[in-house]
Scaffold this motif. Structure first.
Motif, PDB file in Angstrom:
ATOM      1  N   ILE A  92       0.998  -1.368   0.030  1.00  0.00           N
ATOM      2  CA  ILE A  92       0.170  -0.001  -0.028  1.00  0.00           C
ATOM      3  C   ILE A  92       0.864   1.275   0.072  1.00  0.00           C
ATOM      4  N   TYR A  93       0.480   2.297  -0.843  1.00  0.00           N
ATOM      5  CA  TYR A  93       1.337   3.765  -0.869  1.00  0.00           C
ATOM      6  C   TYR A  93       1.398   4.037   0.685  1.00  0.00           C
ATOM      7  N   HIS A  94       2.255   4.785   0.938  1.00  0.00           N
ATOM      8  CA  HIS A  94       2.422   5.233   2.216  1.00  0.00           C
ATOM      9  C   HIS A  94       1.371   6.062   2.786  1.00  0.00           C
ATOM     10  N   GLY A 162       1.736 -17.039  -1.519  1.00  0.00           N
ATOM     11  CA  GLY A 162       2.367 -15.873  -2.336  1.00  0.00           C
ATOM     12  C   GLY A 162       3.530 -16.493  -2.977  1.00  0.00           C
ATOM     13  N   LEU A 163       4.446 -17.318  -2.156  1.00  0.00           N
ATOM     14  CA  LEU A 163       5.549 -17.809  -2.906  1.00  0.00           C
ATOM     15  C   LEU A 163       5.212 -18.763  -4.221  1.00  0.00           C
ATOM     16  N   GLY A 164       4.050 -19.299  -4.084  1.00  0.00           N
ATOM     17  CA  GLY A 164       3.476 -20.120  -5.407  1.00  0.00           C
ATOM     18  C   GLY A 164       3.235 -19.204  -6.225  1.00  0.00           C
ATOM     19  N   PHE A 165       2.573 -18.233  -5.971  1.00  0.00           N
ATOM     20  CA  PHE A 165       2.113 -17.243  -7.142  1.00  0.00           C
ATOM     21  C   PHE A 165       3.331 -16.557  -7.745  1.00  0.00           C
ATOM     22  N   THR A 166       4.457 -16.314  -7.008  1.00  0.00           N
ATOM     23  CA  THR A 166       5.666 -15.750  -7.450  1.00  0.00           C
ATOM     24  C   THR A 166       6.386 -16.557  -8.350  1.00  0.00           C
ATOM     25  N   LEU A 167       6.371 -18.082  -8.127  1.00  0.00           N
ATOM     26  CA  LEU A 167       6.906 -18.909  -9.081  1.00  0.00           C
ATOM     27  C   LEU A 167       6.135 -18.781 -10.120  1.00  0.00           C
ATOM     28  N   ILE A 168       4.922 -18.782 -10.240  1.00  0.00           N
ATOM     29  CA  ILE A 168       4.111 -18.896 -11.587  1.00  0.00           C
ATOM     30  C   ILE A 168       4.416 -17.627 -12.426  1.00  0.00           C
ATOM     31  N   VAL A 169       4.648 -16.289 -11.658  1.00  0.00           N
ATOM     32  CA  VAL A 169       4.821 -15.341 -12.475  1.00  0.00           C
ATOM     33  C   VAL A 169       6.332 -15.254 -12.945  1.00  0.00           C
ATOM     34  N   GLN A 170       7.321 -16.103 -12.186  1.00  0.00           N
ATOM     35  CA  GLN A 170       8.555 -16.235 -12.594  1.00  0.00           C
ATOM     36  C   GLN A 170       8.688 -16.876 -13.673  1.00  0.00           C
ATOM     37  N   SER A 171       7.592 -17.983 -14.093  1.00  0.00           N
ATOM     38  CA  SER A 171       7.856 -18.938 -15.343  1.00  0.00           C
ATOM     39  C   SER A 171       7.314 -17.840 -16.525  1.00  0.00           C
ATOM     40  N   LEU A 172       6.565 -16.831 -16.382  1.00  0.00           N
ATOM     41  CA  LEU A 172       6.382 -15.739 -17.204  1.00  0.00           C
ATOM     42  C   LEU A 172       7.144 -14.609 -17.692  1.00  0.00           C
ATOM     43  N   ILE A 173       7.509 -14.119 -16.446  1.00  0.00           N
ATOM     44  CA  ILE A 173       8.524 -12.960 -16.489  1.00  0.00           C
ATOM     45  C   ILE A 173       9.460 -12.980 -15.524  1.00  0.00           C
ATOM     46  N   PRO A 174      10.817 -12.770 -15.942  1.00  0.00           N
ATOM     47  CA  PRO A 174      11.997 -12.879 -14.827  1.00  0.00           C
ATOM     48  C   PRO A 174      11.841 -11.941 -13.891  1.00  0.00           C
ATOM     49  N   LEU A 175      12.047 -12.608 -12.946  1.00  0.00           N
ATOM     50  CA  LEU A 175      11.891 -11.718 -11.264  1.00  0.00           C
ATOM     51  C   LEU A 175      13.056 -11.763 -10.609  1.00  0.00           C
ATOM     52  N   GLN A 176      13.577 -10.586  -9.902  1.00  0.00           N
ATOM     53  CA  GLN A 176      14.778 -10.555  -9.109  1.00  0.00           C
ATOM     54  C   GLN A 176      14.546 -11.014  -7.708  1.00  0.00           C
ATOM     55  N   VAL A 177      15.482 -11.386  -6.989  1.00  0.00           N
ATOM     56  CA  VAL A 177      15.026 -11.798  -5.640  1.00  0.00           C
ATOM     57  C   VAL A 177      14.268 -10.700  -4.725  1.00  0.00           C
ATOM     58  N   GLN A 178      14.897  -9.414  -4.961  1.00  0.00           N
ATOM     59  CA  GLN A 178      14.140  -8.259  -4.264  1.00  0.00           C
ATOM     60  C   GLN A 178      12.819  -8.254  -4.725  1.00  0.00           C
ATOM     61  N   ASP A 179      12.193  -8.898  -5.796  1.00  0.00           N
ATOM     62  CA  ASP A 179      10.925  -8.729  -6.176  1.00  0.00           C
ATOM     63  C   ASP A 179       9.898  -9.581  -5.356  1.00  0.00           C
ATOM     64  N   VAL A 180      10.549 -10.602  -4.759  1.00  0.00           N
ATOM     65  CA  VAL A 180       9.538 -11.542  -3.995  1.00  0.00           C
ATOM     66  C   VAL A 180       8.752 -11.025  -2.870  1.00  0.00           C
ATOM     67  N   PRO A 181       9.158 -10.155  -1.802  1.00  0.00           N
ATOM     68  CA  PRO A 181       8.157  -9.811  -0.910  1.00  0.00           C
ATOM     69  C   PRO A 181       7.095  -9.032  -1.608  1.00  0.00           C
ATOM     70  N   ARG A 182       7.348  -8.072  -2.739  1.00  0.00           N
ATOM     71  CA  ARG A 182       6.384  -7.318  -3.175  1.00  0.00           C
ATOM     72  C   ARG A 182       5.227  -8.206  -3.939  1.00  0.00           C
ATOM     73  N   MET A 183       5.782  -9.343  -4.570  1.00  0.00           N
ATOM     74  CA  MET A 183       4.848 -10.360  -5.120  1.00  0.00           C
ATOM     75  C   MET A 183       4.029 -10.968  -4.219  1.00  0.00           C
ATOM     76  N   VAL A 184       4.654 -11.310  -2.926  1.00  0.00           N
ATOM     77  CA  VAL A 184       3.727 -11.892  -1.785  1.00  0.00           C
ATOM     78  C   VAL A 184       2.820 -10.997  -1.500  1.00  0.00           C
ATOM     79  N   SER A 185       3.160  -9.620  -1.458  1.00  0.00           N
ATOM     80  CA  SER A 185       2.435  -8.589  -0.750  1.00  0.00           C
ATOM     81  C   SER A 185       1.247  -8.428  -1.777  1.00  0.00           C
ATOM     82  N   ILE A 186       1.600  -8.238  -3.194  1.00  0.00           N
ATOM     83  CA  ILE A 186       0.511  -8.124  -4.119  1.00  0.00           C
ATOM     84  C   ILE A 186      -0.590  -9.282  -4.227  1.00  0.00           C
ATOM     85  N   PHE A 187       0.069 -10.608  -4.179  1.00  0.00           N
ATOM     86  CA  PHE A 187      -0.775 -11.766  -3.882  1.00  0.00           C
ATOM     87  C   PHE A 187      -1.740 -11.769  -2.727  1.00  0.00           C
ATOM     88  N   SER A 188      -1.302 -11.417  -1.534  1.00  0.00           N
ATOM     89  CA  SER A 188      -1.967 -10.990  -0.136  1.00  0.00           C
ATOM     90  C   SER A 188      -3.333 -10.174  -0.611  1.00  0.00           C
TER      91      SER A 188
END
Length: 201
Positions: A92-94, A162-188
């Motif tokens: 969420i934005y600040h 959220g990690l499962g969701f991140t792995l699915i996105v990773q199969s479509l779009i390359p992600l960096q390690v620092q993107d994982v927390p944001r992807m988990v948050s977006i999934f949540s």
């Protein structure tokens, strides 16, 4: 992704067993997992309530009182909702974080055994008045202690999904390690919207 998500579902059934134990009706962890996995299939029917009814009936067949069975299913979803909200805050934005923070504090306060007891008593009295019955409300503290264990467990579940969701996105779009927390948050947040939207499977 499939393996992590399946393990998250198994873990959810285990936590439901914890909640029933905290409500004074311990059940087998294996039984709770089996019931959760079999009834969870009905989650994808329109309405998103059939699987909840199935769990209540299964618990009742295990000699758990109907009121406690219903309350355990409600608590499971309420605590999971709290966990999803907590993990979703980071995306969420600040400017809006204080609103979400206030909502989270309200949820955590409601989970306090004393506050939750008042809520359940009031809800029971309302239902009895609607049905024109005079059954007594709950007279004992339903939660003997704050449900930290289920809350932490639900946080783990949403994180795993959220990690499962991140792995699915990773199969479509390359992600960096620092993107994982944001992807988990977006999934949540996405999962949270799906949970509270009426009629959504």
């Amino acid at each position: 992704a499939t393996g992590i998500t399946l393990f998250a579902f198994i873990w959810t059934g285990w936590i439901w067993a914890w909640i029933l134990h905290d409500l004074g009706h311990p059940v087998s962890n294996i039984w709770a997992i089996q019931v959760y996995l079999t009834t969870n299939i009905a989650k994808y029917f329109p309405g998103n309530v059939v699987h909840l009814y199935g769990r209540v009936v299964a618990a009742k067949n295990e000699h758990v009182p109907l009121s406690i069975a219903s309350l355990s299913v409600f608590l499971d979803n309420f605590i999971m909702l709290s966990a999803g909200l907590l993990l979703g805050i980071s995306s969420i934005y600040h400017q809006g974080k204080w609103i979400v923070g206030l909502g989270l504090v309200a949820v955590l306060v409601m989970l306090h055994p004393v506050v939750f007891r008042v809520f359940v008593r009031s809800f029971t009295q309302l239902i009895n008045r609607f049905k024109q019955q005079r059954k007594p409300a709950f007279n004992t503290v339903l939660l003997k202690h704050y449900p930290w264990r289920p809350l932490l467990g639900e946080l783990g579940i949403i994180t795993m999904r959220g990690l499962g969701f991140t792995l699915i996105v990773q199969s479509l779009i390359p992600l960096q390690v620092q993107d994982v927390p944001r992807m988990v948050s977006i999934f949540s947040l996405g999962w949270l919207l799906g949970l509270i939207t009426p009629g959504a499977p």
